[in-house]
Structures are given as C-alpha cells and as structure tokens.
Design an enzyme around this catalytic site. Structure first.
Site, PDB file in Angstrom:
ATOM      1  N   TYR A 131      55.512  45.238  31.076  1.00  0.00           N
ATOM      2  CA  TYR A 131      53.871  44.968  31.322  1.00  0.00           C
ATOM      3  C   TYR A 131      53.099  46.099  31.678  1.00  0.00           C
ATOM      4  O   TYR A 131      51.975  46.601  31.162  1.00  0.00           O
ATOM      5  CB  TYR A 131      53.797  44.066  32.280  1.00  0.00           C
ATOM      6  CG  TYR A 131      52.264  43.438  32.835  1.00  0.00           C
ATOM      7  CD1 TYR A 131      51.397  42.999  31.846  1.00  0.00           C
ATOM      8  CD2 TYR A 131      51.802  44.034  34.271  1.00  0.00           C
ATOM      9  CE1 TYR A 131      49.904  42.726  32.183  1.00  0.00           C
ATOM     10  CE2 TYR A 131      50.643  43.924  34.620  1.00  0.00           C
ATOM     11  CZ  TYR A 131      49.663  43.309  33.687  1.00  0.00           C
ATOM     12  OH  TYR A 131      48.236  43.193  33.932  1.00  0.00           O
ATOM     13  N   LYS A 168      47.041  42.451  26.521  1.00  0.00           N
ATOM     14  CA  LYS A 168      47.208  41.171  26.611  1.00  0.00           C
ATOM     15  C   LYS A 168      47.403  40.308  25.240  1.00  0.00           C
ATOM     16  O   LYS A 168      48.250  39.599  25.046  1.00  0.00           O
ATOM     17  CB  LYS A 168      46.626  40.542  27.907  1.00  0.00           C
ATOM     18  CG  LYS A 168      47.076  41.180  28.992  1.00  0.00           C
ATOM     19  CD  LYS A 168      46.062  40.503  30.077  1.00  0.00           C
ATOM     20  CE  LYS A 168      46.388  41.167  31.595  1.00  0.00           C
ATOM     21  NZ  LYS A 168      45.526  40.811  32.672  1.00  0.00           N
ATOM     22  N   VAL A 207      40.684  46.782  32.998  1.00  0.00           N
ATOM     23  CA  VAL A 207      40.296  47.774  34.028  1.00  0.00           C
ATOM     24  C   VAL A 207      40.122  49.108  33.819  1.00  0.00           C
ATOM     25  O   VAL A 207      39.496  49.843  34.881  1.00  0.00           O
ATOM     26  CB  VAL A 207      40.978  47.552  35.490  1.00  0.00           C
ATOM     27  CG1 VAL A 207      40.509  45.954  35.754  1.00  0.00           C
ATOM     28  CG2 VAL A 207      42.355  47.609  35.363  1.00  0.00           C
ATOM     29  N   TYR A 227      38.273  36.632  31.957  1.00  0.00           N
ATOM     30  CA  TYR A 227      38.699  36.005  33.243  1.00  0.00           C
ATOM     31  C   TYR A 227      37.530  34.958  33.585  1.00  0.00           C
ATOM     32  O   TYR A 227      37.239  34.108  33.111  1.00  0.00           O
ATOM     33  CB  TYR A 227      38.744  37.161  34.302  1.00  0.00           C
ATOM     34  CG  TYR A 227      39.570  38.231  33.859  1.00  0.00           C
ATOM     35  CD1 TYR A 227      40.770  38.169  33.411  1.00  0.00           C
ATOM     36  CD2 TYR A 227      38.881  39.559  33.620  1.00  0.00           C
ATOM     37  CE1 TYR A 227      41.588  39.301  33.010  1.00  0.00           C
ATOM     38  CE2 TYR A 227      39.555  40.699  33.319  1.00  0.00           C
ATOM     39  CZ  TYR A 227      41.137  40.434  32.742  1.00  0.00           C
ATOM     40  OH  TYR A 227      41.837  41.660  32.408  1.00  0.00           O
ATOM     41  N   SER A 257      44.379  45.583  30.469  1.00  0.00           N
ATOM     42  CA  SER A 257      44.515  44.242  30.150  1.00  0.00           C
ATOM     43  C   SER A 257      43.995  44.074  28.452  1.00  0.00           C
ATOM     44  O   SER A 257      44.369  42.889  27.983  1.00  0.00           O
ATOM     45  CB  SER A 257      43.394  43.266  30.815  1.00  0.00           C
ATOM     46  OG  SER A 257      44.244  43.048  32.102  1.00  0.00           O
TER      47      SER A 257
HETATM   48  N1  GLN Z   1      47.249  46.791  34.703  1.00  0.00           N
HETATM   49  C1  GLN Z   1      46.270  46.128  35.334  1.00  0.00           C
HETATM   50  C2  GLN Z   1      47.003  45.191  36.345  1.00  0.00           C
HETATM   51  O1  GLN Z   1      47.853  44.362  36.132  1.00  0.00           O
HETATM   52  C3  GLN Z   1      45.378  45.329  34.212  1.00  0.00           C
HETATM   53  C4  GLN Z   1      44.423  44.414  34.829  1.00  0.00           C
HETATM   54  C5  GLN Z   1      43.149  44.289  33.960  1.00  0.00           C
HETATM   55  O2  GLN Z   1      43.020  45.180  32.994  1.00  0.00           O
HETATM   56  N2  GLN Z   1      42.542  43.378  34.246  1.00  0.00           N
HETATM   57  O3  GLN Z   1      46.212  44.909  37.526  1.00  0.00           O
END
Ligand code: GLN
Length: 330
Positions: free
Chosen positions: A200, A78, A270, A252, A75
């Site tokens: 994505y 993003k 993550v 988040y 993420s």
């Molecule tokens: N590729 C992961 C997902 O879409 C990214 C989520 C994250 O890093 N929080 O679940």
C-alpha cells in the site's frame, strides 16, 4: 453551450486550450488550504505548483501550468489497485474483503462496517489496504513491481517510486498500521500485515505528473486501452465497477458534495492530485498541493468544478448525451 462551428478535420483544441488556460489563470493565485505534512516528506512540496491536463480517448492532450511536475500519486492509486484486485480475484471474492458503501468518514478513519466487519469501500485507507493485501505477491517486491508496470502502461511512460516518500510514510504510518491490525483481527487480511502495508505505501509513492494521471484516467475512459500507445492495460469488464465506487466514494467525506456539484467519478490524493473520468470521452487531472480539511486539493476542486461546468461533463447534465466533450473537438 457556445463554441465555434465545426472545422473540417481539424480538432478544435485551440478553443479548449483557451478555456483550460483561463481556468488556470482564474485559480492560480488561490492560496487557501495546507500542504499535507503528516507524511513529513510531503511537506516539501512547492505550494505554488498548479497543473491541469485533459487527455481525450482520441489521444488529444491539453495542458496548462505545472502539468509536468512530479508528485506522488497517493490515494489516486486506490481505484487502479481495486481494478487489479477485481481482475485477479473477481467480484465475489473481492467483496468479501471490502464493501462498496460510502462511509461518509475521513479517508483515514479507523473503523469497519459493523454489519459485515469489512472496510466500507476501497477508496478509504482501510479498504485500500485490504485491496493491497489482495494484490500483493510473493516476494512482496514482485507485487509492487507489477503495480508499477501496470501504472506505467496506463501513463504511457516508465514510472518510478519516490523512495523518500515511501520511507517517510513507512516510518510514520502508525495510523495505517492500526487500521491494518484491526482488519487482521477480523480476518479481513492475512497474517502478512507488513507486506500488505508495504504494498500500500509503495503504491501511494508512485511519482506521476498531471499528464500521467490524465492518461491513466483516459485509459479508464477508453475501456482500458491507453489512447496514446493503444496498449490494453485494464480489463474493461471491471471498469464500470471501479468508476461507480469512485463516483460514490472517491472524495471521502466530500463524496456527496462532489457528485452533486461536479458529477464525475473521481479520486483525490493527499499529494495534491485529483482526477476525474468522463466515460468514453476523457480524463481530467489537476495537481496543486494545498489541501482542504477533507484532504482534497483546493485548486484541484475549483478547477474540476469549473471545467466540468464549461464542458457540460456532469453525468446527469441534460446536454450530456454521451459525447458532450467530443463536440468541442469538432
Ligand atoms: N498514503 C496516504 C495515507 O495512507 C494516502 C492518503 C490520501 O491520499 N488520502 O495516509
């Protein structure tokens, strides 16, 4: 704040290095949290890995531990994708597809802002998939390549996609598919749902090191110019919007706590990475794969808190008059 007197022309990086090393030592044995396994390939990460890197807008790099180990950006892609969408389409159009309000919910929540039937913000999966839909190209691999090339410029080296992680998420990403089809239902993304998802998933699968991410963050801090290569990567007029959304939504459902405690625009992933931007000063990046319940790196949060405290980096720190870190270099 205590630090040694300025030495002529010699950056005081030794003192900064000592502090970074002490933060590394302090947290390297913290063993809380779990490595993400919902994307099965991520479960192969070595939980002992712990790297820290600071990159200043002047081009100083300070690093500790496993700063050179590769992991997927997840993420942390993003904010950069949001920047690219703003550059391509402008603020007005992008805002029709994704809002800028914190959701207070988990990164993968399947919901839209009911008032506007659009995702709350570009830092949660729904918003990021809407952004991917805006920056994808025809053919889809051209958009992926454009993203990779831009991120490579921000890192100052050629980056690659981890095909195993990409395949693993493509196979198991049903929750993200559900989010994408919900958005398709409301006309937020176009009919090329699989292409948007591929864009994505590929963005999330870019392989980076702590140093790469610190340089990406420093490129943002440096008004879009990579401090090492001098290359202009991002249009500076949009960076303030990206940093704002990172500040309010980057962590988040821990975003408020983070802004309160650490006080930096930041983003986590993550894969175990987390980075912060100190505007006009530096980028900070930490990597350690064990995550807390919100999906943020446990050691990453601890290390960022400690570093921000040591160097007085909180946006509203009373000593922070726009150059708090720079005085450590003098
Ligand atoms: N590729 C992961 C997902 O879409 C990214 C989520 C994250 O890093 N929080 O679940």
């Amino acid at each position: 704040m205590q630090h040694s007197p300025a030495s002529e022309n010699t950056p005081n990086t030794a003192e900064i290095q000592q502090i970074v090393d002490s933060v590394y030592e302090k947290y390297k044995n913290v063993d809380d949290g779990e490595v993400a396994t919902y994307i099965p390939e991520l479960g192969k990460a070595d939980p002992s890995h712990f790297g820290i890197c600071l990159a200043t807008v002047e081009g100083h790099i300070i690093k500790a531990g496993d700063w050179d180990k590769e992991f997927t950006i997840q993420s942390m892609c993003k904010p950069f994708a949001f920047q690219m969408a703003l550059e391509r389409w402008g603020r007005e159009k992008v805002l029709k597809h994704v809002g800028v309000e914190p959701s207070g919910d988990a990164f993968n929540s399947i919901e839209l802002d009911a008032k506007n039937t659009r995702p709350f913000n570009p830092m949660i999966n729904a918003g990021a998939i809407a952004v991917s839909s805006l920056i994808k190209q025809e053919p889809v691999e051209a958009g992926v390549q454009h993203f990779l090339t831009t991120m490579s410029k921000a890192a100052g080296r050629e980056l690659k996609i981890d095909q195993d992680v990409l395949n693993s998420e493509t196979l198991t990403g049903n929750r993200n598919r559900a989010i994408a089809y919900l958005m398709r239902n409301f006309g937020i993304i176009d009919e090329q749902v699989n292409e948007s998802l591929h864009q994505y998933f590929a963005q999330c699968s870019v392989l980076v090191t702590c140093q790469d991410v610190a340089l990406m963050a420093a490129t943002m801090a440096n008004m879009g110019m990579n401090p090492l290569t001098g290359e202009r990567v991002f249009d500076f007029q949009f960076i303030k919007y990206v940093l704002t959304v990172m500040f309010t939504c980057g962590l988040y459902d821990y975003a408020g706590g983070w802004a309160y405690e650490v006080g930096l625009p930041a983003k986590s992933g993550v894969g175990g990475g987390i980075f912060g931007v100190v505007n006009r000063q530096l980028g900070i990046s930490v990597y350690s794969p064990k995550l807390d319940a919100q999906g943020n790196s446990v050691r990453g949060i601890l290390a960022c808190k400690e570093l921000a405290g040591h160097f007085g980096l909180h946006a509203f720190e009373f000593t922070n008059v726009g150059s708090s870190f720079m005085q450590w270099l003098l």
